[in-house]
Design a protein around this motif. Structure first.
Motif, PDB file in Angstrom:
ATOM      1  N   LYS A  46     115.722  70.151  70.874  1.00  9.72           N
ATOM      2  CA  LYS A  46     117.105  70.446  70.514  1.00  9.72           C
ATOM      3  C   LYS A  46     117.105  71.176  69.158  1.00  9.72           C
ATOM      4  CE  LYS A  46     118.548  68.095  74.098  1.00  9.72           C
ATOM      5  NZ  LYS A  46     117.267  67.699  74.705  1.00  9.72           N
ATOM      6  N   ARG A  72     114.149  78.909  68.029  1.00  7.27           N
ATOM      7  CA  ARG A  72     115.204  78.258  68.814  1.00  7.27           C
ATOM      8  C   ARG A  72     115.616  79.134  69.998  1.00  7.27           C
ATOM      9  NH1 ARG A  72     121.339  77.142  66.575  1.00  7.27           N
ATOM     10  NH2 ARG A  72     122.301  76.788  68.622  1.00  7.27           N
ATOM     11  N   GLU A  84     115.285  77.982  73.877  1.00  4.21           N
ATOM     12  CA  GLU A  84     116.489  77.877  74.696  1.00  4.21           C
ATOM     13  C   GLU A  84     116.394  78.811  75.904  1.00  4.21           C
ATOM     14  OE1 GLU A  84     120.008  78.423  72.368  1.00  4.21           O
ATOM     15  OE2 GLU A  84     119.867  76.431  71.463  1.00  4.21           O
ATOM     16  N   ASN A 144     112.563  67.457  74.200  1.00  7.66           N
ATOM     17  CA  ASN A 144     113.361  67.070  73.031  1.00  7.66           C
ATOM     18  C   ASN A 144     113.541  68.230  72.058  1.00  7.66           C
ATOM     19  OD1 ASN A 144     110.659  67.159  72.321  1.00  7.66           O
ATOM     20  ND2 ASN A 144     110.772  65.418  70.916  1.00  7.66           N
ATOM     21  N   HIS A 168     115.371  73.003  75.951  1.00  4.17           N
ATOM     22  CA  HIS A 168     116.342  72.004  75.518  1.00  4.17           C
ATOM     23  C   HIS A 168     116.817  71.140  76.683  1.00  4.17           C
ATOM     24  CE1 HIS A 168     118.466  75.526  76.956  1.00  4.17           C
ATOM     25  NE2 HIS A 168     119.620  74.851  76.992  1.00  4.17           N
TER      26      HIS A 168
END
Length: 212
Positions: free
Chosen positions: A39, A24, A28, A37, A33
């Motif tokens: 997220k 993640r 990021e 998609n 993000h």
């Protein structure tokens, strides 16, 4: 094709073995993000789903000394490695992929040998030029015809094909000129800004959310 699979597989592969907030954090940091998609919920779902599909191997890891729940680290299986390169090659060579898929492919292009990356992009370029000619041949008003505002659609398609071809030619030229460190030439990521700001911050945020 969904960009999330390529992004997550590529991020895990870059680390060799990574947990969810590392993946993640990477995505990021790259702004994924914003343009895909990728997220947080989609990232964690993709990790778990691809582990079930045999593309990732899930390792249970003891919690850190700072406390918190046990976490899972992931690494690509042999099947996952093959899937990653399949998706990467498709992303770079096909003209019918969404822009987020192409963007993800460019983000990991250095994982390919230089000659292969150039060949894939030239395949993309040929397809774009073929598409442009098809538009002009089949969707250009005949003399005396007025398609009104519908003609703007055809103009948009031609412009999209032209812009895509121009960008692809430029990247091919840069690669052929020796830009970037490609697979087999050394550390592809050396000197490239890839370090997300603070993985521990993300871990604390996750723990805080779980406690609520």
């Amino acid at each position: 094709m969904s960009a999330i699979r390529l992004l997550v597989l590529g991020a895990v592969r870059q680390h060799g073995r990574a947990h969810g907030y590392q993946v993640r954090g990477d995505l990021e940091f790259w702004g994924a993000h914003e343009w895909s998609n990728a997220k947080p919920g989609s990232i964690y779902h993709a990790l778990k789903a691809m582990a079930k599909q045999g593309l990732l191997h899930a390792h249970d890891v003891a919690p850190s000394e700072a406390g918190g729940p046990p976490r899972t680290e992931y690494e690509l299986t042999g099947t996952g490695e093959a899937e990653y390169f399949k998706l990467l090659r498709e992303a770079l060579s096909s003209v019918d992929q969404r822009v987020d898929v192409l963007t993800a492919g460019v983000g990991f292009i250095v994982d390919l040998p230089r000659a292969e990356a150039v060949a894939l992009l030239k395949r993309r370029l040929a397809a774009l030029e073929e598409w442009r000619e098809d538009i002009r041949a089949r969707w250009t008003p005949a003399e005396g015809e007025d398609w009104g505002h519908i003609g703007e659609i055809m103009g948009m398609w031609v412009h999209t094909a032209d812009c895509g071809a121009e960008w692809t030619r430029g990247l091919v030229a840069r690669l052929e000129g020796g830009a970037y460190v490609m697979a087999g030439e050394g550390d592809q990521w050396e000197g490239v800004a890839t370090d997300p700001a603070d993985y521990e911050r993300l871990r604390r945020a996750e723990q805080s959310g779980q406690a609520e």
